[in-house]
Design a protein around this motif. Structure first.
Motif, mmCIF file in Angstrom:
data_model
loop_
_atom_site.group_PDB
_atom_site.id
_atom_site.type_symbol
_atom_site.label_atom_id
_atom_site.label_comp_id
_atom_site.label_asym_id
_atom_site.label_seq_id
_atom_site.Cartn_x
_atom_site.Cartn_y
_atom_site.Cartn_z
ATOM 1 N N UNK A 116 4.650 9.716 9.199
ATOM 2 C CA UNK A 116 5.021 10.697 8.198
ATOM 3 C C UNK A 116 6.536 10.856 8.141
ATOM 4 N N UNK A 117 7.072 10.784 6.937
ATOM 5 C CA UNK A 117 8.492 11.015 6.722
ATOM 6 C C UNK A 117 8.661 11.712 5.389
ATOM 7 N N UNK A 118 9.476 12.743 5.363
ATOM 8 C CA UNK A 118 9.768 13.403 4.087
ATOM 9 C C UNK A 118 11.077 12.895 3.496
ATOM 10 N N UNK A 119 11.717 11.920 4.172
ATOM 11 C CA UNK A 119 13.047 11.488 3.751
ATOM 12 C C UNK A 119 12.969 10.336 2.760
ATOM 13 N N UNK A 120 14.103 10.006 2.192
ATOM 14 C CA UNK A 120 14.116 9.106 1.053
ATOM 15 C C UNK A 120 14.215 7.631 1.390
ATOM 16 N N UNK A 121 13.412 6.820 0.727
ATOM 17 C CA UNK A 121 13.661 5.403 0.522
ATOM 18 C C UNK A 121 12.869 4.996 -0.722
ATOM 19 N N UNK A 122 12.720 3.709 -0.965
ATOM 20 C CA UNK A 122 12.113 3.267 -2.220
ATOM 21 C C UNK A 122 10.707 2.702 -2.051
ATOM 22 N N UNK A 314 29.451 -16.178 -6.031
ATOM 23 C CA UNK A 314 28.997 -17.228 -5.123
ATOM 24 C C UNK A 314 27.970 -16.728 -4.109
ATOM 25 N N UNK A 315 28.115 -15.463 -3.708
ATOM 26 C CA UNK A 315 27.228 -14.929 -2.678
ATOM 27 C C UNK A 315 26.755 -13.529 -3.084
ATOM 28 N N UNK A 316 25.482 -13.259 -2.822
ATOM 29 C CA UNK A 316 24.894 -11.962 -3.171
ATOM 30 C C UNK A 316 24.162 -11.398 -1.969
ATOM 31 N N UNK A 317 24.453 -10.133 -1.685
ATOM 32 C CA UNK A 317 23.703 -9.379 -0.681
ATOM 33 C C UNK A 317 22.817 -8.379 -1.424
ATOM 34 N N UNK A 318 21.513 -8.615 -1.409
ATOM 35 C CA UNK A 318 20.566 -7.717 -2.063
ATOM 36 C C UNK A 318 20.186 -6.622 -1.075
ATOM 37 N N UNK A 319 20.475 -5.389 -1.465
ATOM 38 C CA UNK A 319 20.244 -4.244 -0.589
ATOM 39 C C UNK A 319 18.942 -3.565 -0.992
ATOM 40 N N UNK A 320 18.007 -3.488 -0.071
ATOM 41 C CA UNK A 320 16.676 -2.931 -0.331
ATOM 42 C C UNK A 320 16.429 -1.700 0.528
ATOM 43 N N UNK A 321 15.579 -0.806 -0.003
ATOM 44 C CA UNK A 321 15.158 0.350 0.798
ATOM 45 C C UNK A 321 13.634 0.401 0.875
ATOM 46 N N UNK A 322 13.036 -0.761 1.010
ATOM 47 C CA UNK A 322 11.590 -0.874 1.169
ATOM 48 C C UNK A 322 11.281 -2.151 1.935
ATOM 49 N N UNK A 356 15.732 2.954 5.684
ATOM 50 C CA UNK A 356 14.325 3.329 5.592
ATOM 51 C C UNK A 356 14.109 4.722 6.165
ATOM 52 N N UNK A 357 13.225 5.492 5.540
ATOM 53 C CA UNK A 357 12.928 6.828 6.027
ATOM 54 C C UNK A 357 14.134 7.736 6.052
ATOM 55 N N UNK A 358 15.119 7.458 5.185
ATOM 56 C CA UNK A 358 16.288 8.319 5.089
ATOM 57 C C UNK A 358 17.360 8.088 6.126
ATOM 58 N N UNK A 359 17.266 7.020 6.910
ATOM 59 C CA UNK A 359 18.299 6.754 7.915
ATOM 60 C C UNK A 359 19.652 6.556 7.244
ATOM 61 N N UNK A 360 20.695 7.119 7.844
ATOM 62 C CA UNK A 360 22.043 6.985 7.300
ATOM 63 C C UNK A 360 22.478 5.526 7.258
ATOM 64 N N UNK A 361 23.192 5.186 6.193
ATOM 65 C CA UNK A 361 23.796 3.864 6.064
ATOM 66 C C UNK A 361 25.284 4.086 5.843
#
Length: 395
Positions: A116-122, A314-322, A356-361
């Motif tokens: 259970x987490x009430x914090x944000x991700x996608x 030339x280079x792409x970093x795809x940032x995901x929250x799931x 994930x689960x709202x962890x700080x980035x």
């Protein structure tokens, strides 16, 4: 609400945006962290500030069912949800889009249980990404207000007639206080006229919606729906352009930041783009330039606009929250990889899962991603069959 900037919680601002859109029905069930939106709407209705029917329901499944009924009857309809609530209404999300009902929903994105987490991700919206809804993602509170107003204009256009989901990150956006400029009611009324439904459920003129389809008809019905959501991108662009001319704040399905001199870019959805911009700004002038491609529109996927934004990269970093959930890569990465490879663009793609689960980035995390994507030879050997990297995972 008078014109000019006001310091206000973004959730409350979202409810004011719905009021400015003159919603006629709100179906509501509380779930953290979207509760403040429907809670404030109930106050506006109770105080006589919003002339709307407010329906208290027993679940999110019922909330979306009530939205379908009210929209089918010709009412401008709004709701909001998060996490398990979105998944409980999952069955009805498909019905809303297939019945071509122009509902608008604020999705305050939150991690799915368990744990259970009430914090944000996608994880909630990615589980619902293929339900046939148009999907917008917001970076800040101003975008939330503007997107909700634009969403009704898009949804109700007779070339579209599809529901729209306005996504905002739980807590890191929904519960912060930001300076937001609210347009006047008069200007919103000029931009967004009263809803004029094409067909409605009415006892005086009976008709059928959501009818049973034999195999001889089902494919054609789904094909028409698919063509509608693909074609909706043109309307999204028109509405964004019109909004910019009227209100002075311009939006595009795909937007860029500091990409002119950068051959390495991040691609992400939602409020985390502000964190990425901060990280990029910290590196300016240090010979390690990076850029950002911000996807405001996720469904329909803005392929042409993204191809244009990726020229010279030339280079792409795809940032995901799931998490991928057993797929080769996570959802956004798979979309971008399919586009890049099918167009033979020759771009190095890397997939990073964060927050994930709202962890700080923190900015340093993005700097580490830049180092990683710039020097793949120095990476530790990845786990077998895993093509993504989870940033900050312990153990």
């Amino acid at each position: 609400m008078k014109e000019g900037k006001t310091g206000i919680e973004v959730s409350i601002a979202a409810s004011i945006a719905a009021k400015l859109a003159r919603v006629e029905v709100v179906a509501a069930y509380p779930i953290t962290p979207q509760t403040h939106i429907v809670e404030h709407l109930s106050e506006l209705v109770a105080n006589g500030e919003l002339d709307a029917a407010y329906i208290n329901v027993e679940s999110e499944h019922s909330a979306m069912s009530a939205c379908c009924g009210s929209s089918a009857a010709g009412a401008r309809t709004f709701t909001s949800t998060s996490a398990q609530g979105m998944e409980l209404m999952h069955e009805i999300l498909f019905i809303a889009s297939a019945m071509r009902l122009p509902i608008v929903m604020a999705a305050v994105n939150r991690a799915l249980s368990a744990p259970l987490s009430i914090w944000g991700d996608h994880s909630d919206v990615m589980a619902a990404r293929d339900t046939g809804w148009i999907m917008l993602f917001c970076e800040n509170g101003q975008e939330v207000v503007d997107s909700i107003i634009m969403a009704f204009k898009v949804a109700e256009d007779r070339r579209v007639l599809l529901p729209v989901m306005v996504n905002l990150d739980g807590f890191s956006l929904s519960h912060v206080i930001e300076p937001i400029e609210f347009p006047s009611q008069e200007k919103v009324d000029e931009f967004l006229p009263p809803y004029d439904p094409l067909y409605t459920l009415h006892p005086d003129k009976p008709l059928t919606m959501g009818a049973y389809a034999m195999p001889e008809l089902y494919t054609e019905a789904k094909y028409a729906q698919e063509m509608a959501i693909i074609g909706s991108k043109k309307v999204v662009i028109e509405v964004m352009d019109d909004f910019g001319k009227r209100f002075g704040r311009s939006y595009q399905p795909v937007e860029t930041y500091n990409t002119e001199k950068a051959d390495t870019v991040f691609i992400a959805l939602g409020a985390i783009n502000e964190n990425i911009k901060t990280a990029i700004d910290m590196l300016k002038g240090e010979g390690n330039e990076a850029g950002l491609i911000h996807l405001r529109l996720f469904r329909p996927f803005p392929s042409d606009e993204l191809i244009t934004a990726l020229k010279g990269v030339k280079k792409v970093a795809v940032i995901e929250r799931a998490m991928p959930g057993g797929a080769v890569n996570s959802p956004l990465f798979n979309e971008i990889a399919s586009l890049v490879h099918s167009n033979a663009m020759g771009i190095q793609l890397s997939n990073y899962i964060v927050g994930l689960g709202g962890r700080d980035v923190n900015p340093e995390d993005f700097h580490g991603i830049l180092d990683d994507i710039s020097s793949p030879a120095t990476r530790e050997a990845p786990e077998e069959e895993k093509n993504y990297r989870v940033i900050g995972v312990r153990g």
